[in-house]
Design a protein around this motif. Structure first.
Motif, PDB file in Angstrom:
ATOM      1  N   GLU A   1     103.907  12.628 -83.587  1.00  0.00           N
ATOM      2  CA  GLU A   1     102.928  13.713 -83.433  1.00  0.00           C
ATOM      3  C   GLU A   1     102.156  13.959 -84.727  1.00  0.00           C
ATOM      4  N   THR A   2     102.764  13.612 -85.855  1.00  0.00           N
ATOM      5  CA  THR A   2     102.040  13.705 -87.127  1.00  0.00           C
ATOM      6  C   THR A   2     100.930  12.655 -87.190  1.00  0.00           C
TER       7      THR A   2
ATOM      8  N   ARG B   1      99.503  11.408 -84.609  1.00  0.00           N
ATOM      9  CA  ARG B   1      98.474  11.857 -83.653  1.00  0.00           C
ATOM     10  C   ARG B   1      97.613  12.962 -84.265  1.00  0.00           C
ATOM     11  N   GLU B   2      98.259  13.849 -85.023  1.00  0.00           N
ATOM     12  CA  GLU B   2      97.496  14.915 -85.693  1.00  0.00           C
ATOM     13  C   GLU B   2      96.463  14.299 -86.649  1.00  0.00           C
ATOM     14  N   ALA B   3      96.875  13.261 -87.365  1.00  0.00           N
ATOM     15  CA  ALA B   3      95.953  12.575 -88.293  1.00  0.00           C
ATOM     16  C   ALA B   3      94.813  11.917 -87.514  1.00  0.00           C
TER      17      ALA B   3
ATOM     18  N   ASP C   1      93.664  12.790 -84.564  1.00  0.00           N
ATOM     19  CA  ASP C   1      92.787  13.833 -84.002  1.00  0.00           C
ATOM     20  C   ASP C   1      91.893  14.437 -85.087  1.00  0.00           C
ATOM     21  N   ALA C   2      92.462  14.597 -86.291  1.00  0.00           N
ATOM     22  CA  ALA C   2      91.665  15.143 -87.399  1.00  0.00           C
ATOM     23  C   ALA C   2      90.531  14.170 -87.745  1.00  0.00           C
TER      24      ALA C   2
ATOM     25  N   ALA D   1      92.041  11.843 -91.971  1.00  0.00           N
ATOM     26  CA  ALA D   1      93.377  11.373 -91.580  1.00  0.00           C
ATOM     27  C   ALA D   1      94.331  11.451 -92.770  1.00  0.00           C
TER      28      ALA D   1
ATOM     29  N   VAL E   1      95.983  14.829 -93.592  1.00  0.00           N
ATOM     30  CA  VAL E   1      97.157  15.154 -92.756  1.00  0.00           C
ATOM     31  C   VAL E   1      98.379  14.377 -93.248  1.00  0.00           C
TER      32      VAL E   1
ATOM     33  N   ARG F   1     101.773  16.274 -94.648  1.00  0.00           N
ATOM     34  CA  ARG F   1     103.071  16.177 -93.948  1.00  0.00           C
ATOM     35  C   ARG F   1     104.121  15.452 -94.791  1.00  0.00           C
TER      36      ARG F   1
ATOM     37  N   THR G   1      99.533  11.599 -76.354  1.00  0.00           N
ATOM     38  CA  THR G   1     100.494  12.547 -76.922  1.00  0.00           C
ATOM     39  C   THR G   1     101.909  12.085 -76.578  1.00  0.00           C
TER      40      THR G   1
END
Ligand code: GLY
Ligand code: MN
Length: 514
Positions: free
Chosen positions: A361-362, A364-366, A368-369, A387, A390, A394, A501
């Protein structure tokens, strides 16, 4: 008329006397040359990409007024002894002709300056041989009996909507080569040598028939090949913004790749039972590409467990163990050569562990950013920077960095890059790493424009022996890669329909295996 002479521009068949048992007797030769039905020369209509290729040639032509441009397709490359790799035409050649997986080795596109301005394009290729030639039945490299028939000049001319001539006439181009002639050097090194020799001959003749300003130094300048490198660069930059045909092909390639991922997911239980499960995963993906009549754009990466920490793991000879992740980086390539490039990282038994989920999920967060930055007018490198912010934050939170996230992000530092040494994005199209010869100003420091297609593919890779990370992170590798189109109003994730996700991925696996 069919060109039945042995053109000097293509080497003769390789000798392999132990294998060749083709008879050479007079009776055989006269018998095999006769008794064939007439060839039916049905002319195809121009293929869909023909007008797009013409527009691309016009853009190139405008950049090189008065200069002869030579763009070879390239030749077959030996894999071992007398067997070759599957032929693939040079990307610039495919781009400018629209000839993809059915293109002929040894073909050459020439843009000849026209008296009225612009260029006349002519495609030279080795058209099919007559049934009265030895090549027809006795040449394993190019003979019709061995590798199949080639089209006729008129068929290719109609198909590509181009002026086409037999390869033997390329000698006329070589004799016209002058100091202003440019060639895409890397496409066909053997042919390029002939162009170089012709340029040197031209320069030498000028020196011999000397005017006061001529000097042998001009020969040296040509030998540096900088103008040729400029042509390669410009051809790379022309491809940065995709036309409507290319965008449609990218959508089809992504959809075909999604089908391959679906098959891999459905087959995971079988792959996890196999001693070389990674090979099976690769085989399942590639089988879907073949079942749909396609191929793959690059060697499929099927990297399970700690292999996922090896960025380009293509040996694919490991197990796919329940409890581990498997990183699959794969793309289907179409006849036009356009390819997708997509990565998903799946839990083999259908469920991410807590730490796997955290890492996933980290990433994915990168991703998405990075996606949030993409719009016309943004700078390519800012996608990567988003990216990295993030990833730095983290990994700092997890206590992996000897500095704060802000310090790690300083240009002179970059500690977080230990866990993601590769870039976040590359252009995508005919080449998986498309437009690679473009200038930095146009690529890494370039400004995004509608029609650009590139990947967003952040990852985190915790090597099994990395003492900077807690033990439970070691051996986990995650990458999520999507194919992104810049649109007039923002951006479109072309591969968004493939579950992304952690929760979507688990549901995808559960549904496929019900
Ligand atoms: N798909 C492999 C890469 O982008 O390097
Ligand atoms: Mn990629």
């Amino acid at each position: 008329m069919a060109d039945t002479t042995a053109p000097p521009l293509i080497p003769a068949a390789r000798s392999n006397e132990n294998r060749s048992t083709t008879p050479g007797s007079t009776g055989f030769k006269s018998f095999i040359a006769s008794g064939w039905a007439d060839r039916t020369d049905a002319l195809p209509g121009a293929r869909e990409q023909a007008p797009f290729a013409a527009a691309r040639r016009a853009r190139l032509s405008a950049q090189y007024p008065g200069q002869r441009l030579i763009i070879p397709a390239g030749r077959l490359k030996p894999r071992s002894n007398d067997t070759d790799y599957a032929f693939r035409a040079h990307s610039a050649f495919a781009y400018l002709t629209g000839w993809g997986s059915d293109s002929e080795p040894g073909a050459v596109l020439v843009l000849e300056p026209a008296a009225a301005g612009g260029h006349d394009a002519t495609l030279y290729f080795r058209e099919r041989a007559g049934r009265d030639s030895d090549e027809f039945y006795a040449n394993p490299d190019i003979g019709e009996f061995w590798i199949g028939p080639r089209p006729s000049v008129t068929q290719v001319a109609s198909d590509l909507a181009l002026h086409v001539r037999g390869i033997a006439e390329l000698t006329g181009v070589l004799s016209a080569v002058d100091s202003e002639t440019l060639v895409v050097r890397e496409a066909d090194p053997t042919f390029t040598e002939q162009v170089d020799e012709a340029r040197l001959r031209f320069a030498a003749e000028r020196v011999l028939g000397s005017t006061a300003t001529d000097s042998p130094f001009s020969i040296e300048i040509n030998a540096e090949h900088e103008p040729d490198a400029g042509l390669t660069r410009d051809l790379s930059e022309l491809r940065l913004v995709k036309d409507a045909f290319e965008i449609a092909q990218m959508r089809l390639a992504v959809a075909a790749t999604a089908r391959g991922f679906d098959d891999v997911v459905a087959d995971l239980p079988r792959s996890s039972q196999h001693a070389r499960g990674e090979r099976l995963v690769e085989g399942v993906f590639n089988t879907r590409a073949r079942t749909d009549g396609n191929t793959v754009g690059y060697d499929t990466i099927a990297a399970s467990g700690p292999h996922a920490c090896i960025l380009h793991w293509t040996r694919n000879d490991g197990v796919v163990a329940p409890g581990d992740l498997i990183l699959i980086d794969a793309g289907v390539e179409l006849d036009s050569y356009y390819t997708a490039d997509i990565t998903r990282t799946l839990p083999v038994n259908g469920f991410y562990t807590d730490v796997q989920r955290l890492v996933y999920e980290t990433v994915r967060e990168a991703a998405d950013a990075a996606f949030a930055v993409v719009r016309s007018g943004a700078v390519f490198r800012d996608v990567h920077a988003a990216a990295m912010a993030v990833i730095a934050r983290r990994t700092a939170e997890w206590g992996m960095l000897p500095v704060t996230a802000d310090e790690a992000l300083l240009p002179e530092n970059g500690h977080h890059r230990r866990y993601m040494v590769h870039g976040t994005s590359h252009h995508l199209g005919i080449d998986v790493h498309d437009c690679a010869q473009a200038r930095r100003d146009m690529y890494l420091d370039g400004v995004l424009e509608p029609g650009m297609v590139f990947t967003i593919e952040p990852g985190l890779y915790f090597q099994p022996d990395d003492l900077t990370v807690p033990a439970e992170f070691r051996g986990i590798g995650v990458r999520i890669e999507d194919d992104i189109l810049v649109t007039p109003t923002g951006a479109e994730n072309l591969s968004a329909a493939i579950p992304r996700t952690a929760t979507e991925v688990e549901a995808w696996i559960a549904a496929a295996q019900r």
